[in-house]
Design an enzyme around this catalytic site. Structure first.
Site, short mmCIF file in Angstrom:
data_model
loop_
_atom_site.label_atom_id
_atom_site.label_comp_id
_atom_site.label_asym_id
_atom_site.label_seq_id
_atom_site.Cartn_x
_atom_site.Cartn_y
_atom_site.Cartn_z
N GLU A 1 0.84 -1.20 0.00
CA GLU A 1 0.00 0.00 0.00
C GLU A 1 0.87 1.24 0.00
OE1 GLU A 1 -2.87 -0.09 3.16
OE2 GLU A 1 -3.84 -1.92 2.44
N HIS B 1 -8.25 1.19 1.41
CA HIS B 1 -8.09 1.12 2.87
C HIS B 1 -9.03 2.13 3.56
CE1 HIS B 1 -5.02 -0.35 6.04
NE2 HIS B 1 -6.19 -0.15 6.61
#
Length: 526
Positions: free
Chosen positions: A260, A278
């Site tokens: 990420e 997220h």
């Protein structure tokens, strides 16, 4: 005044709470690792989200740091073992975004069931593909929870409200808790074989990494839909894509990824796959809640010694801390006494409490004993890193709580297994909360434990105390207090003397040479 750095973007209420509690706070976000290292040494506390990486190098530079507070659940960005070794408490806020994350998992489950993202894109493109998007109902379907903790239990509650059947795999889930939640506890293979939907709600550890591996996905019920709003790395992303392509997996929705920000993924563009960046904790309410909680927890710790939601230290509420403070002081001194006298000979330790002490939270008392015990090995030891040091030395630590009535209104006893046999010291609190030693190695004695002291074991014979006083006087050492205990007249006696100045090795040698002396140790407290 304690000083806190907020190094990630956080709701302004966090800084406001710190200032209201009398804590100086700086909000400096977006710093690189080197920039953070350059300034972190001036702070007692560090409040973070997910962007700041609290590495071993950062902790090494944080010479004044006492607490790291993560506004959120995941602490993948904090080196907890390094923090523990440095004596830094690591806290998170596991409940501030629980509902938000659980609701996001439910939302993704609905989106998969009814193909909402694809239907939206098709309709907004001017198509009207009513027959293309044939969904499934959630009612009467089986939801498999991997992890039935805080968030998982909320998802279970919502799913039961949708009339789903909920099964759960969680090694820590008790039969009683499963009954309370209204879920059926199963093994992982059973869950894979039975679940129509699977949601993951577990931290990323060595045990849970790729818990939905290629082999596990192959065991899953054909057409299963998988949702992960917990942690990237719980699902094998390549194997998941293969399952989607083959049709064995009916759909998948990921809010978290191994890498990420996820700018590229083998899953992107795969049919029946939904992704979000997220967003599990991304609601206005959750952002405010976690900011408030982390500030309150850190302030309680820095001001009052309260420990809430710590990952490397027992909890100790701000209300408990003042009550436990004198007991912890007593425990620390007993541990220090035993450590200075027994040292490397210690193989295991037991902490026993009775009377008033038995009614309190024993974990902080144990932590204080270990801090005192381990101080002989490290001058930077505290309640956070002492258990780690004890484990590294292979010490077996036991806690014992007695309901019995004893000779004292409260008593703490620390016993050690040593190479020379068992050794035990015990202490109590006087009415004003002052710690007092009442027994050492089976000999009754009443003594304060403060400053430089001498511990002497000698034969109980006339003239010894005079010779001792003369030797100390000739060396210019003044006696502050004098405490004597003995097993029996003419037998073994113990002397504990507080002295105004530390005793050097030359004087210790002179004392050991006195007739009748068996042991002499220089001690230091405080």
């Amino acid at each position: 005044m304690p000083k806190v750095l907020i190094s990630d973007k956080m709701d302004p209420k966090a800084a406001q709470i710190f200032r209201e509690r009398g804590i100086e706070v700086d909000e400096i976000t977006g710093k690189t690792k080197d920039e953070l290292i350059a300034i972190i040494g001036g702070y007692d506390g560090l409040a973070i989200r997910s962007a700041t990486k609290v590495t071993k190098e950062v902790l090494a530079a944080a010479t004044n740091l006492k607490v790291v507070g993560r506004a959120g659940i995941g602490v993948d960005n904090v080196d907890i073992p390094a923090a523990s070794a440095a004596g830094v408490v690591v806290m998170n806020t596991p409940f501030g975004n629980s509902i938000t994350t659980a609701e996001h998992a439910i939302a993704l489950m609905f989106a998969l069931a009814r193909q909402l993202p694809e239907a939206d894109a098709s309709t907004q493109a001017g198509k009207w593909e009513k027959n293309r998007f044939m969904g499934v109902e959630l009612t009467a379907k089986t939801l498999g929870l991997i992890g039935a903790g805080n968030i998982g239990s909320i998802v279970a509650d919502r799913a039961l409200g949708l009339k789903m059947k909920v099964i759960a795999y969680d090694p820590f889930l008790t039969a009683e808790r499963a009954l309370e939640l209204g879920v059926e506890k199963v093994e992982l293979d059973q869950l894979l074989a039975r679940a129509d939907f699977i949601t993951l709600h577990t931290p990323l550890t060595d045990q849970t990494r790729n818990i939905l591996s290629r082999e596990a996905l192959a065991k899953a019920k054909k057409g299963v839909r998988i949702i992960n709003c917990a942690r990237g790395g719980l699902v094998d992303e390549v194997a998941l894509k293969e399952g989607l392509d083959s049709g064995h997996i009916g759909g998948a929705a990921l809010d978290v990824f191994v890498e990420e920000p996820a700018k590229a993924s083998p899953l992107f563009g795969t049919p029946n796959f939904i992704s979000t960046p997220h967003l599990g904790a991304s609601t206005t309410e959750a952002q405010v809640n976690v900011a408030i909680q982390v500030a309150e927890q850190m302030a309680d710790f820095l001001i009052a010694g309260g420990v809430t939601n710590a990952l490397n230290m027992p909890s100790l509420s701000a209300e408990e801390a003042p009550k436990l403070k004198p007991y912890m002081a007593l425990a620390e001194r007993l541990g220090s006494l035993l450590g200075q006298l027994a040292g490397d000979a210690i193989r295991g330790v037991a902490i026993e409490v009775e009377g008033a002490a038995a009614e309190l939270n024993q974990k902080p008392i144990t932590g204080a004993v270990l801090a005192g015990l381990m101080r002989v090995y490290s001058d930077t030891v505290n309640m956070v890193n002492a258990p780690t040091l004890a484990r590294e030395r292979g010490l077996d630590v036991r806690e014992v709580r007695h309901d019995r009535e004893g000779d004292y209104h409260t008593l703490v006893r620390v016993s050690a297994e040593t190479a020379e046999g068992p050794r035990s010291v015990a202490g109590t609190l006087f009415g004003n909360g002052a710690p007092r030693l009442v027994e050492i190695f089976g000999i009754k004695v009443e003594a304060d434990l403060a400053g430089p002291m001498l511990y002497i074991v000698n034969e109980d014979a006339p003239g010894f105390i005079g010779r001792l006083g003369t030797t100390l006087g000739q060396a210019g050492v003044n006696i502050g207090t004098f405490h004597l205990g003995r097993r029996a007249a003419g037998g073994e006696a113990v002397l504990l003397l507080s002295v105004d100045t530390a005793v050097d090795e030359a004087l210790l040698a002179d004392l050991r040479a006195l007739p009748g002396v068996r042991t002499v140790h220089a001690l230091r407290f405080g």
